[in-house]
Design a protein around this motif. Structure first.
Motif, PDB file in Angstrom:
ATOM      1  N   ALA A 164     -22.701  23.827 -58.374  1.00  0.00           N
ATOM      2  CA  ALA A 164     -24.031  23.237 -58.307  1.00  0.00           C
ATOM      3  C   ALA A 164     -24.075  21.813 -58.844  1.00  0.00           C
ATOM      4  O   ALA A 164     -24.856  20.993 -58.363  1.00  0.00           O
ATOM      5  CB  ALA A 164     -25.025  24.108 -59.084  1.00  0.00           C
ATOM      6  N   THR A 165     -23.257  21.503 -59.844  1.00  0.00           N
ATOM      7  CA  THR A 165     -23.380  20.213 -60.516  1.00  0.00           C
ATOM      8  C   THR A 165     -22.256  19.241 -60.221  1.00  0.00           C
ATOM      9  O   THR A 165     -22.415  18.038 -60.422  1.00  0.00           O
ATOM     10  CB  THR A 165     -23.440  20.418 -62.047  1.00  0.00           C
ATOM     11  N   ASP A 166     -21.126  19.748 -59.764  1.00  0.00           N
ATOM     12  CA  ASP A 166     -19.940  18.900 -59.575  1.00  0.00           C
ATOM     13  C   ASP A 166     -19.135  19.433 -58.394  1.00  0.00           C
ATOM     14  O   ASP A 166     -18.009  19.898 -58.554  1.00  0.00           O
ATOM     15  CB  ASP A 166     -19.115  18.922 -60.867  1.00  0.00           C
ATOM     16  N   PRO A 167     -19.710  19.377 -57.188  1.00  0.00           N
ATOM     17  CA  PRO A 167     -19.094  20.052 -56.040  1.00  0.00           C
ATOM     18  C   PRO A 167     -17.707  19.542 -55.670  1.00  0.00           C
ATOM     19  O   PRO A 167     -16.963  20.251 -54.984  1.00  0.00           O
ATOM     20  CB  PRO A 167     -20.100  19.811 -54.901  1.00  0.00           C
ATOM     21  N   GLU A 197     -16.185  33.594 -65.766  1.00  0.00           N
ATOM     22  CA  GLU A 197     -15.568  32.727 -64.769  1.00  0.00           C
ATOM     23  C   GLU A 197     -16.428  32.636 -63.513  1.00  0.00           C
ATOM     24  O   GLU A 197     -16.592  31.555 -62.935  1.00  0.00           O
ATOM     25  CB  GLU A 197     -14.173  33.248 -64.431  1.00  0.00           C
ATOM     26  N   ALA A 198     -17.003  33.758 -63.106  1.00  0.00           N
ATOM     27  CA  ALA A 198     -17.864  33.746 -61.920  1.00  0.00           C
ATOM     28  C   ALA A 198     -19.085  32.848 -62.141  1.00  0.00           C
ATOM     29  O   ALA A 198     -19.471  32.070 -61.250  1.00  0.00           O
ATOM     30  CB  ALA A 198     -18.310  35.169 -61.592  1.00  0.00           C
ATOM     31  N   LEU A 199     -19.688  32.932 -63.326  1.00  0.00           N
ATOM     32  CA  LEU A 199     -20.883  32.133 -63.588  1.00  0.00           C
ATOM     33  C   LEU A 199     -20.561  30.658 -63.779  1.00  0.00           C
ATOM     34  O   LEU A 199     -21.295  29.788 -63.313  1.00  0.00           O
ATOM     35  CB  LEU A 199     -21.613  32.671 -64.821  1.00  0.00           C
ATOM     36  N   ILE A 200     -19.456  30.388 -64.458  1.00  0.00           N
ATOM     37  CA  ILE A 200     -19.126  28.990 -64.710  1.00  0.00           C
ATOM     38  C   ILE A 200     -18.728  28.282 -63.409  1.00  0.00           C
ATOM     39  O   ILE A 200     -18.954  27.082 -63.242  1.00  0.00           O
ATOM     40  CB  ILE A 200     -18.026  28.895 -65.793  1.00  0.00           C
ATOM     41  N   LYS A 201     -18.185  29.030 -62.464  1.00  0.00           N
ATOM     42  CA  LYS A 201     -17.906  28.446 -61.153  1.00  0.00           C
ATOM     43  C   LYS A 201     -19.195  28.070 -60.440  1.00  0.00           C
ATOM     44  O   LYS A 201     -19.231  27.095 -59.674  1.00  0.00           O
ATOM     45  CB  LYS A 201     -17.085  29.420 -60.303  1.00  0.00           C
ATOM     46  N   LYS A 202     -20.269  28.823 -60.678  1.00  0.00           N
ATOM     47  CA  LYS A 202     -21.567  28.471 -60.101  1.00  0.00           C
ATOM     48  C   LYS A 202     -22.077  27.156 -60.689  1.00  0.00           C
ATOM     49  O   LYS A 202     -22.685  26.344 -59.979  1.00  0.00           O
ATOM     50  CB  LYS A 202     -22.577  29.599 -60.342  1.00  0.00           C
ATOM     51  N   HIS A 226     -11.020  22.330 -65.445  1.00  0.00           N
ATOM     52  CA  HIS A 226     -12.055  21.993 -64.472  1.00  0.00           C
ATOM     53  C   HIS A 226     -13.409  22.531 -64.910  1.00  0.00           C
ATOM     54  O   HIS A 226     -14.429  21.845 -64.806  1.00  0.00           O
ATOM     55  CB  HIS A 226     -11.702  22.567 -63.094  1.00  0.00           C
ATOM     56  N   TYR A 227     -13.422  23.783 -65.376  1.00  0.00           N
ATOM     57  CA  TYR A 227     -14.683  24.399 -65.791  1.00  0.00           C
ATOM     58  C   TYR A 227     -15.316  23.615 -66.939  1.00  0.00           C
ATOM     59  O   TYR A 227     -16.521  23.369 -66.968  1.00  0.00           O
ATOM     60  CB  TYR A 227     -14.469  25.840 -66.258  1.00  0.00           C
TER      61      TYR A 227
END
Length: 200
Positions: free
Chosen positions: A68-71, A59-64, A80-81
């Protein structure tokens, strides 16, 4: 996927160090249970602990990826992810993870290939996190292995597709390997994941 010129400079190396720790914890369980399809339903409180830790890091990485790509994406749930990740890496459902000498190939995001497709290992994590007492059987070898495989793919996509690190430092695994990872500290990768720069 973001244009390479717009990539954030580097992803903190602690994420890869943490992956290696999580993988080592899973590998240690294989002293007691063989990692094969016949045993995928075997469950335990140890797998419950590992599944929660692994998916929290996913979850932490997918939020990054979302940031980065869909602010504009609020990135507060798996819907959402999924939207942002598929926008950045539409071929992730095809991305394989290889389970070493056991000659198995996993595709932890394969269910995203269908509209409304849900990830079984992610749903298991949610059930364990919120209602472990009535869902302990979902804390099994199969879900834990698929979650760990998903985390490995997210590491590679972040290092090579979002951040500027590349994959040259992504070595040292005990069990799992995916395209794009160097085979040793001196032998570079000869394969690649879908949608990474310069690759199909």
């Amino acid at each position: 996927m973001k244009n390479a010129s717009n990539k954030p400079k580097y992803l903190d190396p602690s994420h890869w160090d943490y992956f290696l720790k999580l993988e080592a914890d899973f590998a240690d369980t294989l002293r007691y249970i063989e990692c094969c399809e016949a045993n995928e339903a075997a469950f335990s409180t140890e797998f419950a602990k590992q599944l929660v830790c692994i998916c929290t890091e996913c979850e932490a990485l997918i939020k990054k990826i979302c940031k980065a790509t869909d602010p504009k994406n609020p990135a507060t749930n798996m819907g959402h992810y999924k939207r942002s990740t598929l926008k950045a890496f539409p071929g992730i459902h095809k991305a394989p993870v290889y389970l070493g000498r056991r000659r198995r190939t996993l595709h932890p995001f394969a269910d995203w290939h269908t509209t409304g497709g849900r990830l079984e290992w992610w749903n298991a994590y949610q059930d364990i996190k919120h209602h472990r007492d009535s869902n302990l059987e979902k804390a099994n070898l199969g879900n834990t292995l698929n979650a760990l495989s998903a985390l490995l793919l997210l590491e590679i996509y972040l290092h090579a597709g979002i951040f500027a690190n590349g994959t040259k430092e992504l070595y040292g695994t005990r069990l799992l390997r995916a395209p794009g990872m160097p085979r040793t500290t001196i032998e570079p990768a000869t394969d690649s994941l879908p949608n990474l720069p310069g690759h199909s």
